[in-house]
Design a protein around this motif. Sequence first.
Motif, short mmCIF file in Angstrom:
data_model
loop_
_atom_site.label_atom_id
_atom_site.label_comp_id
_atom_site.label_asym_id
_atom_site.label_seq_id
_atom_site.Cartn_x
_atom_site.Cartn_y
_atom_site.Cartn_z
N PRO A 121 -27.39 5.00 -26.88
CA PRO A 121 -26.34 5.69 -26.11
C PRO A 121 -27.05 7.21 -25.91
N LYS A 122 -28.20 7.49 -26.29
CA LYS A 122 -28.85 8.71 -26.15
C LYS A 122 -29.43 9.02 -24.79
N TYR A 123 -29.64 7.69 -23.90
CA TYR A 123 -30.14 7.71 -22.73
C TYR A 123 -29.42 8.59 -21.70
N PRO A 124 -29.58 9.00 -20.40
CA PRO A 124 -28.70 9.61 -19.52
C PRO A 124 -27.85 8.45 -19.05
N GLY A 125 -26.52 9.00 -19.07
CA GLY A 125 -25.40 8.05 -18.70
C GLY A 125 -25.07 7.04 -19.71
N GLY A 126 -25.55 7.18 -20.85
CA GLY A 126 -25.25 6.34 -22.27
C GLY A 126 -25.43 4.85 -21.81
N VAL A 127 -24.86 4.09 -22.59
CA VAL A 127 -24.87 2.46 -22.79
C VAL A 127 -24.58 2.00 -21.27
N GLU A 128 -23.46 2.55 -20.79
CA GLU A 128 -22.96 2.00 -19.69
C GLU A 128 -23.99 2.16 -18.44
N ARG A 129 -24.63 3.26 -18.31
CA ARG A 129 -25.66 3.46 -17.08
C ARG A 129 -26.76 2.46 -17.55
N GLN A 130 -27.13 2.24 -18.70
CA GLN A 130 -28.21 1.39 -18.93
C GLN A 130 -27.83 0.08 -18.71
N ALA A 131 -26.77 -0.44 -19.15
CA ALA A 131 -26.34 -1.77 -18.76
C ALA A 131 -26.24 -2.22 -17.20
N GLU A 132 -25.86 -1.01 -16.62
CA GLU A 132 -25.75 -1.23 -15.17
C GLU A 132 -27.09 -1.38 -14.53
N LEU A 133 -28.13 -0.59 -14.98
CA LEU A 133 -29.41 -0.73 -14.46
C LEU A 133 -30.15 -1.90 -14.97
N LEU A 134 -29.99 -2.36 -16.30
CA LEU A 134 -30.48 -3.67 -16.61
C LEU A 134 -29.70 -4.86 -15.89
N ALA A 135 -28.45 -4.69 -15.36
CA ALA A 135 -27.82 -5.87 -14.81
C ALA A 135 -28.64 -5.86 -13.19
N ALA A 136 -29.08 -4.75 -12.72
CA ALA A 136 -29.67 -4.79 -11.35
C ALA A 136 -30.90 -5.53 -11.56
N ASP A 137 -31.56 -5.58 -12.80
CA ASP A 137 -32.85 -6.11 -13.10
C ASP A 137 -32.61 -7.68 -13.43
#
Length: 171
Positions: A121-137
């Motif tokens: 959750p400390k990454y830019p954009g929180g877990v939502e943004r991380q999940a979105e970028l992971l999904a693109a991968d």
Amino acid sequence: MAQRKTALDHLNSGREPHIVHMIPPGAPGFREAQGGAMVISSPQEVDAFVRQVAPGEVTTLDELRAAIARRHQVAVACPVSTAIFLNMCARAAEERRDMGVPGAELTPWWRVLKKGGFLNPKYPGGVERQAELLAADGVRAAPLRKQLAVFDYAARLPAHWRQASEETPRV
């Protein structure tokens, strides 16, 4: 008044990794090192390691620290500074994204998970943004104990890191 440093300024600070041979009792990494030495990495070194994680692969902060420790032939990489430098890499990548740098040229910070495969959750954009970028991968995150996690994260560890951790005993 001095201008505040950007994440890119911090990333390119010129800081060099160094080894701490005598870790004070109670300091981060003391118990984990079990009397061995600890490396304090650098933002640029952490950035270089994260860039090795390919699309479809993920790793954890602990695996990243182990890879850095193996590189320096020490028992452990500092847990605190490595996490701070990883966050710097993430923020610098997002600054570059805002400048128009293509996504393929950015440091893929979203591919580094917390222990147990949990999103950070400390990454830019929180877990939502991380999940979105992971999904693109092509990496799926799903809820686990009220937090998002990648269930198959161990199978997605970069092959060259997995092989090194299985073959190389920690010093």
